[in-house]
Design a protein around this motif. Structure first.
Motif, mmCIF file in Angstrom:
data_model
loop_
_atom_site.group_PDB
_atom_site.id
_atom_site.type_symbol
_atom_site.label_atom_id
_atom_site.label_comp_id
_atom_site.label_asym_id
_atom_site.label_seq_id
_atom_site.Cartn_x
_atom_site.Cartn_y
_atom_site.Cartn_z
ATOM 1 N N SER A 1 0.820 -1.221 0.000
ATOM 2 C CA SER A 1 0.000 0.000 0.000
ATOM 3 C C SER A 1 0.848 1.264 0.000
ATOM 4 C CB SER A 1 -0.946 0.006 1.210
ATOM 5 O OG SER A 1 -0.232 0.153 2.422
ATOM 6 N N SER A 2 2.131 1.157 0.369
ATOM 7 C CA SER A 2 3.026 2.316 0.316
ATOM 8 C C SER A 2 3.917 2.279 -0.917
ATOM 9 C CB SER A 2 3.898 2.373 1.581
ATOM 10 O OG SER A 2 4.662 1.191 1.737
ATOM 11 N N SER A 3 3.518 1.501 -1.906
ATOM 12 C CA SER A 3 4.300 1.413 -3.139
ATOM 13 C C SER A 3 4.330 2.754 -3.867
ATOM 14 C CB SER A 3 3.706 0.347 -4.065
ATOM 15 O OG SER A 3 4.361 0.362 -5.317
ATOM 16 N N PHE B 1 -1.152 8.103 2.337
ATOM 17 C CA PHE B 1 -0.626 7.323 3.466
ATOM 18 C C PHE B 1 -1.090 7.897 4.790
ATOM 19 C CE2 PHE B 1 2.589 6.573 6.741
ATOM 20 C CZ PHE B 1 2.628 5.179 6.729
ATOM 21 N N LEU B 2 -1.086 9.225 4.911
ATOM 22 C CA LEU B 2 -1.449 9.867 6.168
ATOM 23 C C LEU B 2 -2.865 9.514 6.592
ATOM 24 C CD1 LEU B 2 -0.565 11.860 8.402
ATOM 25 C CD2 LEU B 2 -1.526 13.699 6.985
ATOM 26 N N PHE B 3 -3.782 9.544 5.635
ATOM 27 C CA PHE B 3 -5.191 9.341 5.981
ATOM 28 C C PHE B 3 -5.668 7.888 5.799
ATOM 29 C CE2 PHE B 3 -5.110 13.937 4.880
ATOM 30 C CZ PHE B 3 -5.497 14.423 6.116
ATOM 31 N N LEU B 4 -5.023 7.139 4.913
ATOM 32 C CA LEU B 4 -5.510 5.795 4.608
ATOM 33 C C LEU B 4 -4.493 4.695 4.894
ATOM 34 C CD1 LEU B 4 -7.259 6.529 1.168
ATOM 35 C CD2 LEU B 4 -8.310 6.440 3.433
ATOM 36 N N PHE C 1 4.033 13.366 -5.243
ATOM 37 C CA PHE C 1 4.501 13.038 -3.905
ATOM 38 C C PHE C 1 3.477 13.445 -2.846
ATOM 39 C CE2 PHE C 1 6.413 14.489 0.081
ATOM 40 C CZ PHE C 1 6.830 13.261 0.572
ATOM 41 N N LEU C 2 2.897 14.630 -2.985
ATOM 42 C CA LEU C 2 1.906 15.083 -2.014
ATOM 43 C C LEU C 2 0.688 14.172 -2.013
ATOM 44 C CD1 LEU C 2 2.131 18.947 -2.479
ATOM 45 C CD2 LEU C 2 3.026 17.580 -0.581
ATOM 46 N N SER C 3 0.278 13.707 -3.195
ATOM 47 C CA SER C 3 -0.822 12.754 -3.281
ATOM 48 C C SER C 3 -0.460 11.463 -2.558
ATOM 49 C CB SER C 3 -1.144 12.467 -4.751
ATOM 50 O OG SER C 3 -2.115 11.451 -4.870
ATOM 51 N N TYR C 4 0.762 11.014 -2.761
ATOM 52 C CA TYR C 4 1.267 9.805 -2.109
ATOM 53 C C TYR C 4 1.292 9.965 -0.592
ATOM 54 C CZ TYR C 4 4.943 6.359 -0.866
ATOM 55 O OH TYR C 4 5.676 5.350 -0.300
ATOM 56 N N PHE C 5 1.797 11.103 -0.125
ATOM 57 C CA PHE C 5 1.896 11.345 1.314
ATOM 58 C C PHE C 5 0.527 11.413 1.973
ATOM 59 C CE2 PHE C 5 1.730 14.800 4.568
ATOM 60 C CZ PHE C 5 2.209 14.034 5.628
ATOM 61 N N PHE C 6 -0.392 12.184 1.408
ATOM 62 C CA PHE C 6 -1.707 12.330 2.036
ATOM 63 C C PHE C 6 -2.512 11.034 1.972
ATOM 64 C CE2 PHE C 6 -0.896 16.944 1.403
ATOM 65 C CZ PHE C 6 -1.022 17.319 2.737
#
Length: 350
Positions: free
Chosen positions: A142-144, A163-166, A156-161
């Protein structure tokens, strides 16, 4: 580009004798090479844990509280955070303590010390050992980073948020689907215990809770995703499962001295249980295969440099620090072309 020069990253040197302090801890430990971890944990217990507790007391008020809080946050989150986080990473892969002590001490570190640096109890172990190293940044991880454009700040921001929320929910779902009951239970108990604990602490001292518990959590998850993004930014889209071409190595950098050779990420995924002091030697043993696969190896820079160069698309800077092992790349232009190709989004769902 650079040639492969002599490695300066840390390896173990047998010191021959041990102090009383070291001899005491060796009675509990499996490997004398892990003594630096005990020194780090000692410093944390002297300089970080007491101050964290002090911030919750009425002993500090007004500007003195803020002065201590700012100093605390700097040292805990900018000086000790990386050192501790990558030490705990090592502890997850290798049992540091003898069997009768391992569970208790590891549990203490996970539940008491980890939260000071933004790691909720059991979450790092469940995610990293239960999923990331099983999937190696591939489709089911899921963190791929595979399905993101890896030289794009927007991606990157899409990737980070995400992970942060889901991230926790996705990790739970992954473990649940694979019937990893112990791990998804540990993850659930650790995450919810921390949330409830923080809510209770907010009624005790709101600003201390934010400084000691909440901000470090947000910062840790940002840093972890930045690190994972950079470690897995260059992926051969024709063979994304190939560890030689879906991870990178950073050699001859001071970062490896403070963060336990974390730059050797290709080697780490190939040999997850290898002690960090053995990684430079393993890297040299595999240099011909690294060259054959056109593995991405940087000399003298670390993940923050690479992240910045990717976000600003300065491939010339990346090429200047790229190690051309065995002249695997015919030219600087070819190396840049390969790096650009390997940062392209691999089609699939985000």
């Amino acid at each position: 580009m650079k040639i492969l020069s002599a490695l300066t990253d840390p390896v173990y040197t047998n010191k021959g004798h041990f102090s009383r302090y070291e001899s005491f801890w060796l009675r509990f430990m499996n490997d004398k090479r892990d003594l630096p971890f005990m020194y780090l944990l000692t410093r944390i217990h002297i300089f970080i844990l007491p101050v964290a507790l002090l911030l919750f007391t009425p002993m500090l008020k007004g500007w003195t509280w803020w002065l201590v809080a700012v100093v605390y946050f700097y040292f805990s989150q900018f000086y000790f955070k990386g050192r501790f986080g990558l030490m705990f990473h090592c502890l997850c892969h290798r049992k540091m303590f003898k069997p009768r002590h391992q569970q208790k001490i590891h549990g203490y570190i996970s539940w008491i010390i980890c939260p000071l640096f933004g790691h909720t109890p059991e979450s790092y172990f469940s995610h990293h050992m239960g999923m990331h190293h099983v999937e190696n940044n591939n489709e089911e991880d899921s963190s791929s980073t595979m399905h993101y454009q890896r030289d794009s700040l927007k991606s990157f921001l899409s990737y980070f948020f995400n992970f942060l929320f889901l991230g926790v929910m996705q990790t739970f779902q992954y473990l649940y689907n694979r019937k990893r009951k112990k791990m998804y239970t540990m993850l659930t108990v650790g995450e919810w215990s921390y949330i409830v604990f923080c809510i209770i602490l907010c009624f005790v001292n709101l600003k201390a809770t934010l400084m000691v518990c909440v901000f470090p959590l947000l910062f840790a998850r940002f840093v972890m995703m930045l690190g994972n993004w950079t470690q897995h930014s260059f992926i051969d889209g024709s063979n994304p499962e190939n560890i030689y071409t879906n991870s990178i190595n950073c050699i001859n950098t001071p970062y490896n001295h403070t963060c336990w050779n974390d730059g050797y990420h290709i080697i780490h995924h190939l040999r997850p249980g290898m002690h960090y002091t053995d990684m430079p030697r393993e890297f040299l043993k595999r240099q011909d295969e690294l060259a054959r696969q056109k593995a991405i190896v940087f000399d003298g820079i670390h993940y923050l440099h690479i992240f910045y160069y990717l976000m600003t698309r300065q491939y010339n800077k990346l090429a200047s620090n790229l190690v051309n092992i065995n002249n695997a790349f015919e030219s600087r232009e070819q190396a840049i072309c390969v790096m650009r190709e390997r940062t392209r989004r691999i089609p699939g769902k985000i």
